[in-house]
Write an enzyme that holds these catalytic residues in place. Structure first.
Site, PDB file in Angstrom:
ATOM      1  N   SER A   1       5.795  10.532  -3.929  1.00 39.43           N
ATOM      2  CA  SER A   1       5.496  11.765  -3.212  1.00 39.43           C
ATOM      3  C   SER A   1       6.724  12.583  -2.852  1.00 39.43           C
ATOM      4  O   SER A   1       7.490  12.986  -3.717  1.00 39.43           O
ATOM      5  CB  SER A   1       4.675  11.427  -1.962  1.00 39.43           C
ATOM      6  OG  SER A   1       4.258  12.611  -1.338  1.00 39.43           O
ATOM      7  N   HIS A   2       6.937  12.759  -1.553  1.00 41.10           N
ATOM      8  CA  HIS A   2       7.993  13.625  -1.048  1.00 41.10           C
ATOM      9  C   HIS A   2       9.333  12.893  -0.947  1.00 41.10           C
ATOM     10  O   HIS A   2      10.324  13.480  -0.535  1.00 41.10           O
ATOM     11  CB  HIS A   2       7.599  14.104   0.352  1.00 41.10           C
ATOM     12  CG  HIS A   2       7.234  12.935   1.233  1.00 41.10           C
ATOM     13  ND1 HIS A   2       6.082  12.214   1.053  1.00 41.10           N
ATOM     14  CD2 HIS A   2       7.895  12.344   2.244  1.00 41.10           C
ATOM     15  CE1 HIS A   2       6.048  11.232   1.938  1.00 41.10           C
ATOM     16  NE2 HIS A   2       7.141  11.288   2.665  1.00 41.10           N
TER      17      HIS A   2
ATOM     18  N   ASP B   1       5.696  19.503  -2.868  1.00 42.34           N
ATOM     19  CA  ASP B   1       6.502  18.279  -2.864  1.00 42.34           C
ATOM     20  C   ASP B   1       6.601  17.633  -4.243  1.00 42.34           C
ATOM     21  O   ASP B   1       6.173  18.210  -5.241  1.00 42.34           O
ATOM     22  CB  ASP B   1       5.942  17.283  -1.848  1.00 42.34           C
ATOM     23  CG  ASP B   1       4.618  16.689  -2.297  1.00 42.34           C
ATOM     24  OD1 ASP B   1       3.899  17.378  -3.036  1.00 42.34           O
ATOM     25  OD2 ASP B   1       4.309  15.548  -1.917  1.00 42.34           O
TER      26      ASP B   1
ATOM     27  N   ASP C   1       5.023  15.307  -5.911  1.00 40.29           N
ATOM     28  CA  ASP C   1       3.837  15.127  -6.765  1.00 40.29           C
ATOM     29  C   ASP C   1       2.800  16.238  -6.574  1.00 40.29           C
ATOM     30  O   ASP C   1       1.671  16.127  -7.070  1.00 40.29           O
ATOM     31  CB  ASP C   1       3.203  13.756  -6.514  1.00 40.29           C
ATOM     32  CG  ASP C   1       2.731  13.573  -5.083  1.00 40.29           C
ATOM     33  OD1 ASP C   1       3.323  14.183  -4.172  1.00 40.29           O
ATOM     34  OD2 ASP C   1       1.763  12.819  -4.866  1.00 40.29           O
TER      35      ASP C   1
ATOM     36  N   ASP D   1       1.078  17.449  -3.972  1.00 40.76           N
ATOM     37  CA  ASP D   1      -0.086  17.441  -3.077  1.00 40.76           C
ATOM     38  C   ASP D   1       0.226  18.035  -1.701  1.00 40.76           C
ATOM     39  O   ASP D   1      -0.688  18.382  -0.962  1.00 40.76           O
ATOM     40  CB  ASP D   1      -0.722  16.047  -2.961  1.00 40.76           C
ATOM     41  CG  ASP D   1       0.236  14.975  -2.491  1.00 40.76           C
ATOM     42  OD1 ASP D   1       1.417  15.298  -2.241  1.00 40.76           O
ATOM     43  OD2 ASP D   1      -0.194  13.811  -2.391  1.00 40.76           O
ATOM     44  N   ARG D   2       1.503  18.158  -1.352  1.00 39.62           N
ATOM     45  CA  ARG D   2       1.842  18.751  -0.048  1.00 39.62           C
ATOM     46  C   ARG D   2       2.197  20.228  -0.198  1.00 39.62           C
ATOM     47  O   ARG D   2       2.601  20.659  -1.278  1.00 39.62           O
ATOM     48  CB  ARG D   2       3.058  18.037   0.561  1.00 39.62           C
ATOM     49  CG  ARG D   2       2.797  16.609   0.911  1.00 39.62           C
ATOM     50  CD  ARG D   2       4.016  16.004   1.580  1.00 39.62           C
ATOM     51  NE  ARG D   2       3.730  14.638   1.976  1.00 39.62           N
ATOM     52  CZ  ARG D   2       4.295  14.031   3.004  1.00 39.62           C
ATOM     53  NH1 ARG D   2       5.199  14.660   3.729  1.00 39.62           N
ATOM     54  NH2 ARG D   2       3.977  12.782   3.306  1.00 39.62           N
TER      55      ARG D   2
ATOM     56  N   LYS E   1      -5.058  15.717  -1.315  1.00 32.75           N
ATOM     57  CA  LYS E   1      -4.573  16.985  -0.801  1.00 32.75           C
ATOM     58  C   LYS E   1      -3.960  17.751  -1.966  1.00 32.75           C
ATOM     59  O   LYS E   1      -3.585  17.148  -2.976  1.00 32.75           O
ATOM     60  CB  LYS E   1      -3.599  16.772   0.346  1.00 32.75           C
ATOM     61  CG  LYS E   1      -2.415  15.877   0.063  1.00 32.75           C
ATOM     62  CD  LYS E   1      -1.712  15.612   1.380  1.00 32.75           C
ATOM     63  CE  LYS E   1      -0.442  14.794   1.201  1.00 32.75           C
ATOM     64  NZ  LYS E   1      -0.729  13.349   1.093  1.00 32.75           N
TER      65      LYS E   1
END
Ligand code: G16
Length: 539
Positions: A111-112, A275, A277, A279-280, A374
């Site tokens: 992710s982030h 981010d 991937d 999703d954010r 998300k």
């Protein structure tokens, strides 16, 4: 097919969102393979099944995809649908799982968190509904991983994932698909692209910072290609295995280039970042930052302006540490508002059951029932759709929102890289003190209740306990504390701070929250236990 004897690792316990570790932990012999086999075992094997596979393109993504394909083939999977080059954003993967009615998918991402050989890597399994595996399944993965003695793998050369189309290994079909096409088509069904295109044609300006991560190609195709935003609107748009050294976490600290531009003299009308991937999201207006909790509330209040949500919302859901701003909108709309533990997986049942349409978290996540993750770019497009219809600035929309609902001043303070044992001691001591707190006065505030959040899923009745300490005050202020479940080193203490105001909406949140912040430090004795006086990241 070869069966490889292995020794179980005892640390393969998924956290808030899958298994995340340092990349070189995953690169050690058998580590990735063991966990993939544990996933397969936990879901009852993959024989005859079809899976989606892709990741955010970070370092080791390419190798991991080849290993997983060979393991899926060895375990008898019928087909794996892979994003071109082994890359898929998390929401695009969720969409593919649903659109193609597959049995689930494997997503490679931390992710982030930064990427690179010395940075972070991660893997998670999403179910056939497109959403992250629920706790019952991640617990089964951990159990399987803890007793694993062998895994199966096919010996074969690497598959070419550069060309679109279908190939085959060991009797298993491998379909390489365009990463962007299906996702962009879905977005066109939800939002009024004509209205947004007209807004850009009328001189509306925007900056999208893709942070050298997976969203670059999606944002370039949709914003610049389909919506006519000026060339160069998307910056850092080429995904790189180490994210160009950036920390692809869209918050004011890490997306500081975007923040500087948006607060500067020649700021565009609208700014956003995503981010690692995809999703954010972080949303910024000219001269004004939109907190994720406020963003969720504004999206809920205005969702009917977008064609995909014109019939209204069934309900909204937020994670417990997220501010209650969206709850006020739900009351006004006469719809249900759900409060879940941190982790997108907890929204899945509510979305599947049609109880919630929009979901969001303070951790820069917003999404809806269009997928089961998300979705960063979705949130950006929803904002653009609202701006195109309301023809107001972000600042004006926020001001009108607060005037109607009041403002939930909100901030999160992160203390990163804290010694794990010390963090556990602090949380343990805080938990022990909870029963005696109600009635206590501190920093001019009176504590009305204190507990450790537990959640009973209203759909399947499953119970999740110890999801974060809550300290509530008589004036509606709130402190929440929990340890992050996504870090890979030491512990990250998250302190969530909130205070509701019916007037005076232009204060600096840190100043408005000053007494709540001091109360948090005193109650948890943060400095005593961790040695820290100041947070590393403030959102
Ligand atoms: C994941 C989860 C989110 C959660 C976030 C932070 O997001 O999906 O639901 O809010 O981690 O979790 P924690 O506070 O435990 O670090 P992502 O974007 O990292 O997949």
């Amino acid at each position: 097919m070869t069966t490889i004897q292995t020794v179980a690792f005892d640390d393969q316990k998924p956290g808030t969102s899958g298994l995340r570790k340092k990349t070189n932990v995953f690169m050690q012999p058998h580590y990735l393979e063991n966990f993939v086999q544990a996933i397969f075992n936990a879901i009852g094997g993959v024989r005859g099944k079809t899976l989606v596979l892709g990741g955010d393109g970070r370092f080791y993504n390419d190798r991991a995809v080849q290993i997983i394909l060979r393991m899926a083939a060895a375990s008898g999977a019928a087909k794996v649908i892979v994003g071109q080059g082994g890359v898929l954003s998390t929401p695009a993967a969720s969409n593919l799982i649903r659109q193609r009615k597959t049995d689930g998918g494997i997503i490679l991402s931390a992710s982030h968190n930064p990427g690179g050989e010395d940075e972070d890597f991660g893997i998670k399994f999403n179910m056939a509904n497109g959403g992250p595996a629920p706790e019952s399944v991640t617990e089964a993965m951990f159990r399987e991983a803890s007793v694993l003695v062998s895994y199966n793998i096919t010996e074969t050369a690497d598959i070419d994932l550069g060309a679109l189309g279908e190939t085959e290994i060991g009797g298993m079909a491998v379909e390489v698909v365009d990463c962007v096409a299906d996702y962009a088509a879905l977005m066109e069904t939800l939002f009024d692209f004509d209205a947004i295109r007209a807004m850009f044609a009328g001189g509306f300006t925007m900056r999208f910072d893709a942070m050298c991560a997976v969203t670059g190609p999606y944002a370039t195709e949709i914003l610049e290609g389909r919506l006519g935003a000026a060339a160069g609107t998307v910056t850092h748009g080429t995904p790189l295995p180490d994210f160009g050294g950036m920390h692809p976490d869209p918050n004011p600290t890490w997306a500081h280039e975007l923040m500087d531009e948006m607060m500067g003299p020649n700021a565009p009308d609208f700014g956003a970042a995503s981010d690692g991937d995809g999703d954010r999201n972080m949303v910024v207006g000219r001269g004004i930052y939109v907190s994720p909790s406020d963003s969720l509330a504004v999206l809920a209040a205005n969702a009917h302006l977008a064609k995909g949500y014109a019939k209204g919302l069934a309900g909204v859901a937020r994670s417990m540490p997220t501010s209650a701003a969206v709850d006020r909108v739900a009351v006004d709309l006469g719809i249900a508002a759900y409060e879940t533990p941190t982790g997108w997986k907890f929204f899945g049942n509510l979305l599947d059951a049609g109880r919630a349409t929009l979901c969001g978290e303070e951790s820069f996540g917003t999404g809806s029932d269009h997928v089961r993750e998300k979705d960063g770019l979705w949130a950006v497009l929803m904002w653009l759709n609202i701006l195109a219809v309301r023809k107001q600035s972000v600042a004006d929309i926020l001001a009108a929102h607060w005037a109607k609902y009041g403002r939930n001043y909100y901030s999160r303070h992160d203390f990163e890289g804290v010694d794990k044992d010390k963090a556990d001691l602090m949380m343990g001591s805080l938990r022990k003190s909870l029963a005696g707190l109600p009635g206590t006065q501190i920093e001019g505030l009176t504590i009305s209740a204190a507990d450790d959040f537990a959640y009973t899923d209203p759909v399947d009745g499953s119970v999740s306990s110890k999801q974060g300490v809550r300290i509530l005050f008589e004036d509606g202020s709130r402190i929440v504390m929990r340890l992050s479940g996504t870090g890979t080193q030491g512990a990250t203490l998250r302190v969530y701070l909130e205070q509701y105001a019916e007037a005076g909406f232009d204060r600096d949140p840190q100043e408005a929250l000053a007494s709540v912040i001091r109360a948090a430090h005193e109650l948890a004795q943060i400095t005593h236990f961790t040695g820290r006086t100041e947070p590393d990241v403030i959102t």
